[in-house]
Design a protein around this motif. Sequence first.
Motif, short mmCIF file in Angstrom:
data_model
loop_
_atom_site.label_atom_id
_atom_site.label_comp_id
_atom_site.label_asym_id
_atom_site.label_seq_id
_atom_site.Cartn_x
_atom_site.Cartn_y
_atom_site.Cartn_z
N GLN A 456 7.14 -10.54 -7.77
CA GLN A 456 6.25 -10.40 -6.62
C GLN A 456 4.95 -11.15 -6.90
O GLN A 456 4.29 -10.88 -7.92
N GLU A 470 4.37 -10.28 -10.61
CA GLU A 470 4.83 -9.11 -11.37
C GLU A 470 6.35 -9.14 -11.42
O GLU A 470 7.01 -9.35 -10.39
N MET A 473 12.37 -5.20 -11.81
CA MET A 473 13.81 -5.25 -12.03
C MET A 473 14.59 -4.80 -10.81
O MET A 473 14.17 -3.89 -10.10
N ARG A 474 15.70 -5.42 -10.57
CA ARG A 474 16.57 -5.07 -9.45
C ARG A 474 17.99 -4.84 -9.93
O ARG A 474 18.47 -5.54 -10.81
N PRO A 485 14.53 0.89 -8.66
CA PRO A 485 14.11 1.05 -10.06
C PRO A 485 13.61 2.46 -10.37
O PRO A 485 13.79 2.94 -11.49
N ASN A 531 6.50 -4.75 -16.73
CA ASN A 531 6.30 -3.30 -16.91
C ASN A 531 6.94 -2.82 -18.21
O ASN A 531 8.08 -3.15 -18.52
N ASP A 593 -1.35 0.20 -15.31
CA ASP A 593 -0.68 0.26 -14.01
C ASP A 593 -0.96 1.59 -13.31
O ASP A 593 -1.30 2.58 -13.95
N ASP A 594 -0.77 1.60 -12.01
CA ASP A 594 -0.88 2.83 -11.20
C ASP A 594 -2.17 3.57 -11.47
O ASP A 594 -2.19 4.81 -11.52
N GLN A 617 -1.17 1.97 -5.20
CA GLN A 617 -1.12 1.69 -3.77
C GLN A 617 -1.52 2.88 -2.91
O GLN A 617 -1.86 2.71 -1.74
N GLU A 650 -2.64 -2.92 -5.69
CA GLU A 650 -1.19 -2.92 -5.43
C GLU A 650 -0.92 -2.47 -4.00
O GLU A 650 -1.67 -1.68 -3.44
N GLU A 653 -0.61 -4.07 2.50
CA GLU A 653 0.39 -4.23 3.56
C GLU A 653 -0.19 -4.81 4.85
O GLU A 653 0.55 -5.19 5.74
N TYR A 672 3.28 -6.33 0.32
CA TYR A 672 4.20 -6.89 1.31
C TYR A 672 3.48 -7.82 2.29
O TYR A 672 4.09 -8.65 2.93
#
Length: 705
Positions: A456, A470, A473-474, A485, A531, A593-594, A617, A650, A653, A672
């Motif tokens: 992203q 960033e 994983m998918r 994830p 991450n 993070d977060d 976010q 993060e 939108e 997004y």
Amino acid sequence: MNRIDEHPRFGHHLSEAIVDGIVIVDETGVIRHVNRRATSLTGYSREEIIDQDIDVLIPGRFRGSHVAHLSAYVEHSKTRHLGTSGNFTLQCRDGSEIDVDIALSPFEIDDKKWVTATIRDDRTHRARERSHDDVEQRFRLAFESNMAPMMFHDHENRVIAVNDAFCQMIGRSRDELVGLDSSAYTHPEDLGITEATHDRLTSGEVSQARYVKRYLHKDGRVVVVEVLKAPARDAAGNTLYYVLSQRDITEERALTEQLSHQALHDPLTGLANRALFDDRLTQALARAARFGDLGAVLLLDLDDFKGVNDTYGHVVGDQLLRSVAQRLEEITRNSDTLCRFGGDEFLYLAEALDSPEEAHDLAQRVLRTFTEPFSVAGTLLQLAVSIGIVLWDGPGTSTTEVIQNADIALYEAKRKGKSRSVFFTANMQLKATSRFALTQQLRLALHSGELEMHYQPIIDLRTSEIVGFEALMRWHHAEHGWVPPNVFIALAEESELILEIGMFALRESIKALTWWDTTSVHGHPPFVTVNLSLRQFHDPELVSTIAHALSTSGLEPSRLILEITESVTLLEIGETLNVIERLKALGVAIALDDFGTGYSSLSYLTLLQPRIIKIDQSFVSPMHESVQNNTLLEAIVSLGRNLSMIVIAEGIESQAQLERLRQVGCDLGQGYFFARAMTIEELKAFVEENRGRWAGSNYQLRLTD
Ligand code: C2E
Ligand code: MG
Ligand code: MG
């Protein structure tokens, strides 16, 4: 001769026929006649006794008074009847004495006064009386000194008699108790028991009653007793009074209750265990089947518990579970059941709901109980919980089905991101696979190419250029499609699998950057953030593996940024700082993070000294706009500034969110609004397409020290 009574021998025969002894004395007290029974009673022969003074038959100690009696008697002769004559003692020939009853009957013949004494042997009667006395004596002893508390009640349940044991049991004296109504010392809730039992006894429904009731000790203690109450009847069958013998079962009860509590409760938290929960759920489902009651089960799973347990050990983990149980108990309604289902899972059974919204409100209440951190062993721990909800309002659901469906809904809740609740729906069932199977499949996915890294873009909010990305994983599951994830990373974190997967992410991301190196955007080399999970951070191989990956790829280490969450502060702080130092020494930067959601304590921020903080976010695109949120966002950004950290927002939108972030001076952002995470091929195209699209100023980024 027709008249037998005129026969000269009539008197003789009559006298002989009488079963009592007959002795006739004249007025001077001399014996003139005895019958056979009199001789057999006294042991004298007729010859020996006739013409003897009556005194020979009277024990010496009574003789004086007898002489006086006799003369008075002869003067004013009156008939005395057997049985009313009182008790006499007769002295026999051998000196022995026997108890007799004597009736005296005076008569006159030819002006001479005579007295007939009828003598009845009274020994058996007296012996019986004596033995009756004995029995009573023995009974009294048995009653009064019995270890069992006993008492007699009259027809109105008033105390007639009590024994010491009873007095002791309820702490009242005999004087206090006698005459008292039993309600005076009966537990108020058990008054009905006394009455009902009494009715059953008086109606003849039962001949004796056994029951359990509670008394109140004078000191206020509750005494539980088992009572056997039986009527005492006379020969005609009339109830005279009631005999109550009792047993103090207070301790026995307490023990039984404790044992049954142990059998039905979780020893750690004291909450209901599965057995009790199953039982309650079965009853709830039966009620739903019969009356259509609306009920719900909420399956709760702590999101971050494993990390705490691994890091702090089981003692702290246990303490945390207890605190969680306590908070949940506070919001559990009386009609509901809370159960520890095992590990870090809890079940909440809600009954008699008015609407499904009520179950939703309940789940919200549970989620809210986790907003405050838990204080355990001197540390503040922030936990989150995910909830799966199942509803029913009719027949056809089994307990196993309810719990299975709750599990499916829980899985769905985790899939959508933690700290939320999801209602079970029928179509979820189709998608559901057991977590165990999923872990197995994840292991295979790593090698079969089902796992893939997506990227992203991260944008400089002032210049609007792409400065990095960033790595996320998918997993495209052959059967289930995209598995988020939040689900599979959490699964992998439960075993060593996360280490393999984590290394995969690192290697792939480094490889991806090598591509961009050659394509260089605006002359600034872009960076990638990867991450890291808590468990990887724990891995002693981490630093050396990263060093190795960097050196083989030839990548400039400053272009790799490792995202850690505040959960690393769960690790022993010395170890954490050591790992961070070694990574920094490699030239790799750290991003927190977060930020704002976790264990956040400012002291940790200064301790960890991350180069970057990523605002969660929930502050950037909050569900509800609020002044408070805006202030927080501003505060976090200026905090980062003041600590010379780079702030990444993060989840941007919308344009509005972007504008606000720009206003408060946030450096970088992703979301997004710009782009979702994409494959490396898509990313290449995206970078080409947008070259210069957001371009503006010449803001220079320095991502490492
Ligand atoms: P994260 O590190 O906080 O990643 C950001 C998440 O937010 C990503 O979710 C991303 O797709 C999502 N996101 C980005 N922009 C927006 C937006 O505008 N709106 C919304 N609603 N969401 C946005 P994703 O990919 O589902 O990943 C979830 C979490 O899984 C990540 O949170 C990260 O903690 C973890 N994760 C993902 N990949 C890896 C990995 O390779 N290793 C490790 N250890 N964890 C990973
Ligand atoms: Mg991240
Ligand atoms: Mg994040």
